[in-house]
Scaffold this motif. Sequence first.
Motif, short mmCIF file in Angstrom:
data_model
loop_
_atom_site.label_atom_id
_atom_site.label_comp_id
_atom_site.label_asym_id
_atom_site.label_seq_id
_atom_site.Cartn_x
_atom_site.Cartn_y
_atom_site.Cartn_z
N ASP A 201 7.09 39.51 28.43
CA ASP A 201 5.88 39.83 27.61
C ASP A 201 5.75 39.43 26.14
O ASP A 201 5.57 39.90 25.20
CB ASP A 201 5.26 41.35 27.86
N ASP B 287 8.43 38.24 31.87
CA ASP B 287 7.65 39.30 32.74
C ASP B 287 6.31 38.68 33.44
O ASP B 287 6.21 37.53 33.30
CB ASP B 287 7.71 40.66 32.13
N ASP B 288 5.44 39.49 33.51
CA ASP B 288 4.05 38.99 34.01
C ASP B 288 3.30 38.12 32.95
O ASP B 288 2.59 37.39 33.26
CB ASP B 288 3.20 40.11 34.73
N HIS B 289 3.13 38.89 31.84
CA HIS B 289 2.07 38.46 30.98
C HIS B 289 2.37 36.95 30.36
O HIS B 289 1.20 36.37 29.73
CB HIS B 289 1.79 39.55 29.78
N ASP C 260 8.84 46.05 30.01
CA ASP C 260 7.66 46.18 30.56
C ASP C 260 6.91 47.49 30.43
O ASP C 260 5.73 47.47 30.15
CB ASP C 260 7.74 45.75 32.05
CA CA Z 1 4.74 43.73 31.91
#
Ligand code: CA
Length: 532
Positions: A190, A246-248, A427
């Motif tokens: 992120d 991570d995801d973002h 996270d």
């Molecule tokens: Ca995250």
Amino acid sequence: MDEAKSAGGLTLPRRRLLLGAGAGLVAAPFVLRSSLAFALGKADPFTLGVASGDPAPDGFVLWTRLAPDPLAPDGSGGLAGAIPVDWEIAEDEAMARVVSRGTAQADDRFAHSVHVEAGGLKPGRPYWYRFTALGARSPVGRAMTAPAPGAPLDRLRFCFASCSNWEVGYFSAYRHMAEEQPDLVLFLGDYIYEYSHGAGQDVVRRHDRPGEIKDLAGYRNRYALHRTDPDLQALHAAAPCLMTWDDHEVQNDYANRWSEDMDVPPADFLVRRAAAYRAFYEHMPLRRRSLPNGPDMRVYDRLRFGDLVEFSLLDGRQYRTIQPCAAPHSRKGHVADPACAERTDPSRTMLGFEQERWLHDGFKASTARWNVIAQDLLITSYAQKDPKTGMVGHWTDGWDGYPATRTRMLNAVAESKVSNPVFLGGDIHSFWTTDLKADFDQQDSATVATEFVGTSITSDGPSYDLFVQTLPLNPHVKFFDSRQRGYVGVEVTPGRMETRFQAISDRRDPHATVSTLKRWVVETGKPGAVPA
Ligand code: CA
Ligand code: FE
């Protein structure tokens, strides 16, 4: 890296960059750079600063990206065509004793970024570097080589960080990390956020491009925006880094080829992932082995620092099975009902079976005193309450959504007897210290590893009141606090690892101060942290 300390650290470039931090935000790098290009009235191409990464015993990666117009809407940085970029590496911060130099080509293909894999250097010492292009000179950055493989190392100092949401705060945590002058910085995901806050939402500064970014120009613009921040520039100039995501960096709670939005077909999502991964590569000091190939890109990696520390850097997003027991029409993380059998299915994987094998093989082969597994998420099992229904269950998007991979990993730790395993994560925008258990359902089960999770640089923390309600259900959690923003500082010596949870005073204050919230010690041979 004691030699690095005695070499005196980073004075000239640091002073320039930190002055920039005090003198205001986006404008500072332009104002302070007394480059030839500036004198000639041309725009400075080094608006995004410099960075180094992936230290090896004989070298490291040097990075910059030429961008005289860093936020150009087309993502080009305001340049077209091939441009030579000269680089030089010196043994001193004044750049008087240059030991290596060369020329790289910056071109449109990778948005005029350059990734120089420097080699032939001496192990275990600091170097300084800079770039020259278009008649301008970059600021000077400080890098380090790792000690020779197996060489005795008395001390390693590093920091780790995650979750820097541009809109909700200033990057004071990054500035304080830079001031520590660590040997190494770990970014655990992120680094950017793909979404933006709405017009009515309370933020301290806006993304240059509102709304959610989905294409290459958008991701390039978002990384470039972050790199105009003087605090983040100072951090990258101060120390080499290791990067995972991570995801973002792509989209909230994505998994492999699946968007969190169930209506997006995987083939379409992979087009977006390819754009996001490419922009990540373009803006990070990564080696050629990380060159993206369409939607695929290798970021997991292993690095050794003499006989003292081995880092295993994981990728928790690219290879995972879809999250369990999705609640249509979103795959967003949620607290799963205890009846969700899919969650514990051993055929599901968080890391992909190839990365799992690579990790377990690494545990068996490692000869390092400390073995640090750096990745994006909270590892521990955590029984938590659904905020709406009060039901107690486990979160689907993190390791609790993939407990079979966690069990295999902790079994591999125990069976390999890998020395001093310590897991680091991010996270969850909160500080955590946990005992990682052979079996989380048996509280007398052996503690096989230590876990530290750092809070966000700026992003909103989860509800403190909600999480503390379920702490008694999770006695393996020794510490939790979601009320601060900051980072974690770590000092490793042969006998112990000391960890500091560093909290900033106010994310809305660009001059926020820092203090230590909590200190921990892990003694060699004794998994589990104790308060210092
Ligand atoms: Ca995250
Ligand atoms: Fe985050």
